[in-house]
Design a protein around this motif. Structure first.
Motif, PDB file in Angstrom:
ATOM      1  N   ILE A 156       0.864   7.678  -2.117  1.00 58.56           N
ATOM      2  CA  ILE A 156      -0.184   7.087  -1.432  1.00 58.56           C
ATOM      3  C   ILE A 156      -0.435   7.727  -0.164  1.00 58.56           C
ATOM      4  N   ASN A 157       0.480   8.020   0.771  1.00 61.33           N
ATOM      5  CA  ASN A 157       0.425   8.375   2.197  1.00 61.33           C
ATOM      6  C   ASN A 157      -0.388   9.603   2.026  1.00 61.33           C
ATOM      7  N   PHE A 207      -4.002   9.168   0.886  1.00 59.67           N
ATOM      8  CA  PHE A 207      -4.507   8.740   1.998  1.00 59.67           C
ATOM      9  C   PHE A 207      -5.069   9.723   3.100  1.00 59.67           C
ATOM     10  N   ALA A 208      -3.972  10.664   3.545  1.00 53.48           N
ATOM     11  CA  ALA A 208      -4.398  11.774   4.605  1.00 53.48           C
ATOM     12  C   ALA A 208      -5.428  12.584   3.924  1.00 53.48           C
ATOM     13  N   LEU A 254     -18.580   8.563  10.850  1.00 50.00           N
ATOM     14  CA  LEU A 254     -19.061   9.663  10.339  1.00 50.00           C
ATOM     15  C   LEU A 254     -19.802   9.530   8.994  1.00 50.00           C
ATOM     16  N   ARG A 257       5.750   4.655  17.952  1.00 43.06           N
ATOM     17  CA  ARG A 257       5.914   4.746  16.415  1.00 43.06           C
ATOM     18  C   ARG A 257       4.749   3.346  15.971  1.00 43.06           C
ATOM     19  N   TYR A 317      -3.275   6.008  12.490  1.00 47.11           N
ATOM     20  CA  TYR A 317      -3.176   6.170  11.145  1.00 47.11           C
ATOM     21  C   TYR A 317      -4.196   5.359  10.358  1.00 47.11           C
ATOM     22  N   MET A 328       3.740   9.307   9.029  1.00 44.93           N
ATOM     23  CA  MET A 328       3.974   8.061   8.364  1.00 44.93           C
ATOM     24  C   MET A 328       4.967   8.463   7.418  1.00 44.93           C
ATOM     25  N   ALA A 357     -13.343  13.108   3.180  1.00 41.90           N
ATOM     26  CA  ALA A 357     -14.241  12.345   3.330  1.00 41.90           C
ATOM     27  C   ALA A 357     -14.944  12.612   4.899  1.00 41.90           C
ATOM     28  N   SER A 358     -14.380  12.911   5.910  1.00 38.81           N
ATOM     29  CA  SER A 358     -14.721  13.439   7.220  1.00 38.81           C
ATOM     30  C   SER A 358     -15.442  14.520   7.262  1.00 38.81           C
ATOM     31  N   PRO A 411     -10.526  16.047  11.830  1.00 41.17           N
ATOM     32  CA  PRO A 411      -9.683  15.279  10.933  1.00 41.17           C
ATOM     33  C   PRO A 411      -8.727  16.308  10.137  1.00 41.17           C
ATOM     34  N   PHE A 466      -5.550  16.070  12.642  1.00 39.92           N
ATOM     35  CA  PHE A 466      -5.254  14.546  12.958  1.00 39.92           C
ATOM     36  C   PHE A 466      -4.700  14.195  11.460  1.00 39.92           C
ATOM     37  N   PHE A 484     -12.967   5.865  11.863  1.00 48.27           N
ATOM     38  CA  PHE A 484     -13.754   7.278  12.242  1.00 48.27           C
ATOM     39  C   PHE A 484     -14.463   7.737  11.158  1.00 48.27           C
ATOM     40  N   VAL A 485     -13.864   7.503   9.637  1.00 49.87           N
ATOM     41  CA  VAL A 485     -14.527   8.120   8.709  1.00 49.87           C
ATOM     42  C   VAL A 485     -15.825   7.279   8.477  1.00 49.87           C
ATOM     43  N   HIS A 525      -1.258  15.798  10.767  1.00 49.05           N
ATOM     44  CA  HIS A 525      -0.206  15.082  11.809  1.00 49.05           C
ATOM     45  C   HIS A 525       0.187  13.567  11.342  1.00 49.05           C
ATOM     46  N   MET A 526      -0.623  12.836  11.007  1.00 49.75           N
ATOM     47  CA  MET A 526      -0.489  11.257  10.412  1.00 49.75           C
ATOM     48  C   MET A 526       0.317  11.305   9.448  1.00 49.75           C
ATOM     49  N   VAL A 529       8.257   7.478   8.686  1.00 52.20           N
ATOM     50  CA  VAL A 529       8.172   5.987   8.808  1.00 52.20           C
ATOM     51  C   VAL A 529       8.695   5.297   7.432  1.00 52.20           C
ATOM     52  N   PHE A 542     -16.721  16.247   4.478  1.00 52.19           N
ATOM     53  CA  PHE A 542     -17.796  15.704   3.601  1.00 52.19           C
ATOM     54  C   PHE A 542     -18.823  15.305   4.658  1.00 52.19           C
ATOM     55  N   ILE A 586      -8.936  10.883   3.774  1.00 46.71           N
ATOM     56  CA  ILE A 586      -9.554  10.835   5.102  1.00 46.71           C
ATOM     57  C   ILE A 586     -10.213  12.147   5.646  1.00 46.71           C
TER      58      ILE A 586
END
Lengths: 129, 130
Positions: free
Chosen positions: B107-108, B111-112, A47, A30, A37, B88, B118-119, B77, B80, A43-44, B83-84, B91, B121, B115
């Motif tokens: 927010i989660n 954010f995903a 790139l 976890r 995360y 989250m 942006a990747s 991405p 990823f 990573f971003v 999955h993330m 959690v 792009f 990410i």
């Protein structure tokens, strides 16, 4: 979710249990997940830096090439590989295997050994290439 | 009327099999599916990064012009972030029981998506840009 406090007994919490490899690997799975995360920001960044041009890319390269950057990448690669091996362990469980106490403890220990060994192997390759 | 609580469920609800969450096993299944794709994609990306490390800008730039590399890096991405986000969410649901739960879940998701967007792009600019 209600915030009402009741007098009902609570289930035993973390502090009551004896430390076990399976428990440790569950927590680490976890924690590594949360780490990965947050680490996606890097990573971003890499790139976007590459997409922005040579100057932005040189800043990112300088960071990832520095001692702090390399240390970050080393830890992040272990976190990544550990979470991957932990996930493979979950796949085995999903198929209904390795559920007994002995097998699950062995699998937990194997996860840690595999992640540490593969991380060292990866960085040995990085060092040689 | 019978006292059997299962009689309260309509046949349609039982046939749909989506339970109280309303989404059935979708969360579990998508987590496993993206775990599977993550293994292949992340291993590719690690190999790609090892090959690219300490390479000058022009070499990295040229690598993205290869359509297979561009496509595979773009899939990273996508897999990823799904999955993330799911991870989250678990959690947050496990530890946050206050009024913060809903804002954090929102927010989660943002954010995903950020990410991933942006990747993609950046990768699109690298692959197609001048």
């Amino acid at each position: 979710m209600s915030d009402t406090k009741s007098a009902r007994p609570l289930s035993p919490h973390l502090s009551i249990y004896r430390f076990k490899p399976t428990m440790a690997m569950s927590i680490v799975h976890r924690v590594t997940g949360v780490g990965l995360y947050l680490g996606t920001v890097f990573f971003v960044w890499w790139l976007l830096a590459a997409a922005s041009g040579p100057e932005a890319f040189s800043y990112a390269s300088a960071f990832f090439g520095s001692i702090i950057g390399r240390l970050f990448l080393f830890v992040y690669s272990w976190v990544l590989l550990h979470h991957m091996f932990g996930g493979l362990r979950h796949f085995v469980w999903d198929m209904g295997h390795a559920i007994t106490r002995e097998q699950s403890t062995l699998a937990a220990q194997a996860t840690l050994v595999a992640s540490l060994a593969s991380t060292l192997l990866l960085w040995l390759i990085v060092w040689i290439v | 009327m019978s006292a059997d609580p299962f009689k309260m469920r309509t046949p349609l609800r039982r046939v749909r099999g989506l339970g109280v969450s309303g989404s059935g096993t979708e969360h579990f299944w998508l987590q496993r599916m993206t775990a599977l794709s993550n293994i292949a994609l992340i291993l590719f990306f690690v190999v790609f990064l090892v090959a690219m490390h300490d390479e000058p800008y022009a070499v990295v730039r040229e690598a993205f012009r290869n359509p297979i590399i561009g496509l595979l890096v773009a899939l990273v991405p996508v897999s990823f972030s799904i999955h993330m986000r799911l991870g989250m969410e678990i959690v947050i649901e496990d530890y946050v029981h206050s009024t913060w739960k809903l804002p954090l879940r929102i927010i989660n998701t943002f954010f995903a998506v950020l990410i991933a967007a942006a990747s993609l792009f950046a990768i699109a600019k690298l692959s197609f840009g001048a």
